[in-house]
Scaffold this active site. Structure first.
Site, PDB file in Angstrom:
ATOM      1  N   LYS A   1     -56.475  31.624  16.118  1.00 64.58           N
ATOM      2  CA  LYS A   1     -57.829  32.109  15.859  1.00 64.58           C
ATOM      3  C   LYS A   1     -58.739  31.309  17.026  1.00 64.58           C
ATOM      4  CE  LYS A   1     -57.314  32.930  10.893  1.00 64.58           C
ATOM      5  NZ  LYS A   1     -57.660  32.090   9.650  1.00 64.58           N
ATOM      6  N   GLY A   2     -57.988  30.099  17.234  1.00 67.86           N
ATOM      7  CA  GLY A   2     -58.737  29.225  18.088  1.00 67.86           C
ATOM      8  C   GLY A   2     -59.096  29.407  19.357  1.00 67.86           C
TER       9      GLY A   2
ATOM     10  N   ASP B   1     -57.058  27.262  23.208  1.00 68.08           N
ATOM     11  CA  ASP B   1     -58.027  26.428  23.101  1.00 68.08           C
ATOM     12  C   ASP B   1     -57.640  25.083  23.377  1.00 68.08           C
ATOM     13  OD1 ASP B   1     -56.353  26.802  20.884  1.00 68.08           O
ATOM     14  OD2 ASP B   1     -58.216  26.180  19.473  1.00 68.08           O
TER      15      ASP B   1
ATOM     16  N   ASP C   1     -51.674  20.578  21.908  1.00 61.10           N
ATOM     17  CA  ASP C   1     -51.422  19.295  21.212  1.00 61.10           C
ATOM     18  C   ASP C   1     -50.081  18.737  21.598  1.00 61.10           C
ATOM     19  OD1 ASP C   1     -51.791  17.163  19.317  1.00 61.10           O
ATOM     20  OD2 ASP C   1     -53.400  18.487  18.203  1.00 61.10           O
TER      21      ASP C   1
ATOM     22  N   LYS D   1     -54.243  17.189  24.945  1.00 68.15           N
ATOM     23  CA  LYS D   1     -54.100  16.043  24.580  1.00 68.15           C
ATOM     24  C   LYS D   1     -52.890  15.174  25.071  1.00 68.15           C
ATOM     25  CE  LYS D   1     -56.524  16.409  20.177  1.00 68.15           C
ATOM     26  NZ  LYS D   1     -55.920  16.421  18.519  1.00 68.15           N
TER      27      LYS D   1
ATOM     28  N   PHE E   1     -59.345  14.102  16.473  1.00 68.64           N
ATOM     29  CA  PHE E   1     -59.571  15.232  15.548  1.00 68.64           C
ATOM     30  C   PHE E   1     -60.835  16.006  16.368  1.00 68.64           C
ATOM     31  CE2 PHE E   1     -58.106  16.986  11.437  1.00 68.64           C
ATOM     32  CZ  PHE E   1     -58.710  18.337  11.643  1.00 68.64           C
TER      33      PHE E   1
ATOM     34  N   ASP F   1     -60.978  24.304  14.535  1.00 69.34           N
ATOM     35  CA  ASP F   1     -61.394  24.157  13.239  1.00 69.34           C
ATOM     36  C   ASP F   1     -60.845  22.645  12.630  1.00 69.34           C
ATOM     37  OD1 ASP F   1     -58.628  25.077  13.226  1.00 69.34           O
ATOM     38  OD2 ASP F   1     -58.957  25.460  10.954  1.00 69.34           O
TER      39      ASP F   1
ATOM     40  N   ARG G   1     -65.674  26.243  13.549  1.00 73.68           N
ATOM     41  CA  ARG G   1     -65.073  27.123  14.709  1.00 73.68           C
ATOM     42  C   ARG G   1     -66.338  27.325  15.501  1.00 73.68           C
ATOM     43  NH1 ARG G   1     -59.611  28.275  14.296  1.00 73.68           N
ATOM     44  NH2 ARG G   1     -58.803  28.623  12.432  1.00 73.68           N
TER      45      ARG G   1
HETATM   46  C1  PRP Z   1     -53.569  25.300  17.692  1.00 70.96           C
HETATM   47  C2  PRP Z   1     -53.908  25.592  18.878  1.00 70.96           C
HETATM   48  C3  PRP Z   1     -52.497  25.845  19.473  1.00 70.96           C
HETATM   49  C4  PRP Z   1     -51.749  24.804  18.672  1.00 70.96           C
HETATM   50  C5  PRP Z   1     -51.528  23.663  19.704  1.00 70.96           C
HETATM   51  O1  PRP Z   1     -53.596  26.224  16.574  1.00 70.96           O
HETATM   52  O2  PRP Z   1     -54.833  26.711  19.049  1.00 70.96           O
HETATM   53  O3  PRP Z   1     -52.104  27.273  19.221  1.00 70.96           O
HETATM   54  O4  PRP Z   1     -52.372  24.553  17.527  1.00 70.96           O
HETATM   55  O5  PRP Z   1     -50.732  22.813  18.878  1.00 70.96           O
HETATM   56  P1  PRP Z   1     -49.264  22.250  19.616  1.00 70.96           P
HETATM   57  O6  PRP Z   1     -49.483  22.043  20.980  1.00 70.96           O
HETATM   58  O7  PRP Z   1     -49.189  21.173  18.886  1.00 70.96           O
HETATM   59  O8  PRP Z   1     -48.279  23.332  19.271  1.00 70.96           O
HETATM   60  P2  PRP Z   1     -53.790  26.322  15.183  1.00 70.96           P
HETATM   61  O9  PRP Z   1     -52.100  26.224  14.725  1.00 70.96           O
HETATM   62  O10 PRP Z   1     -54.369  25.129  14.602  1.00 70.96           O
HETATM   63  O11 PRP Z   1     -54.107  27.771  14.565  1.00 70.96           O
HETATM   64  P3  PRP Z   1     -55.639  28.237  14.898  1.00 70.96           P
HETATM   65  O12 PRP Z   1     -55.760  28.508  16.376  1.00 70.96           O
HETATM   66  O13 PRP Z   1     -55.556  29.542  14.017  1.00 70.96           O
HETATM   67  O14 PRP Z   1     -56.647  27.112  14.479  1.00 70.96           O
END
Ligand code: PRP
Length: 183
Positions: free
Chosen positions: A47-48, A104, A107, A135, A156, A163, A169
């Site tokens: 959803k991000g 978005d 990580d 990051k 964070f 979120d 969000r």
């Molecule tokens: C977040 C972001 C990416 C993922 C990145 O989504 O939107 O999809 O984490 O992390 P990574 O590089 O460590 O794989 P999240 O799983 O938090 O779901 P959301 O978008 O619904 O908040």
């Protein structure tokens, strides 16, 4: 939601709504040049990515299509494992399409690394990535990101789609969450 609505939950505002807006306009100009004359499919990762997708799509002065995926990373707590499950797949056939994945944040890079390979295997002509945030210190795998907004510290962050426990969000800026909120 503005800073004054959640000031006590943040240690700082990392990026303002204006800075985000300016960066998205900048990325949009590059994308328009690179994809001139080609059909482009934006793939948002729920959803991000909803805010980036909505703003980037409207900033782009070219015809485009939008589709969405929802994925879930198996893993403990907040750490992704690299094993990804598709919760909602695309409605679009990717054969011969120019796909631009819109995210978005990157990580560890595990989600995007898996997603790119998955979409490439469906016969797309090209698959590139646009991520507002990255990051570098959290990277576990290298992901080639053609359109990167900001490189940020390993903190964070919430807001602009990001979120904590599904909250924040709708915060317009991007801020660093105060430890007392998640401790
Ligand atoms: C977040 C972001 C990416 C993922 C990145 O989504 O939107 O999809 O984490 O992390 P990574 O590089 O460590 O794989 P999240 O799983 O938090 O779901 P959301 O978008 O619904 O908040």
């Amino acid at each position: 939601m503005d800073y004054s609505d959640i000031a006590g939950d943040l240690t700082e505002v990392l990026l303002t709504e204006q800075q985000i807006h300016d960066k998205i306009e900048e990325l949009a100009r590059r994308i328009e040049t690179d994809y001139a004359g080609r059909n482009i499919l934006l793939v948002g990762v729920l959803k991000g990515a909803v805010m980036v997708m909505a703003d980037l799509a409207r900033a782009l002065k070219m015809p485009l299509e939008m589709d969405w995926m929802a994925v879930s990373s198996y893993g403990s707590g907040t750490q992704s494992s690299g094993v990804v499950r598709i919760l909602k797949d695309l409605d679009t056939d990717l054969h011969d399409r120019n796909v631009l994945i819109v995210e978005d944040i990157i990580d560890s890079g595990l989600t995007l690394s898996w997603l790119r390979a998955n979409l490439e295997s469906r016969g797309a002509e090209s698959v590139e990535i646009c991520a507002l945030l990255r990051k570098p210190e959290a990277a576990k795998v290298h992901v080639d990101v053609k359109y990167e907004g900001f490189s940020i510290p390993n903190a964070f962050v919430v807001g602009y789609g990001l979120d904590f426990a599904e909250k924040y969000r709708n915060f317009r800026d991007i801020g660093v969450l105060a430890p007392h909120v998640y401790a």
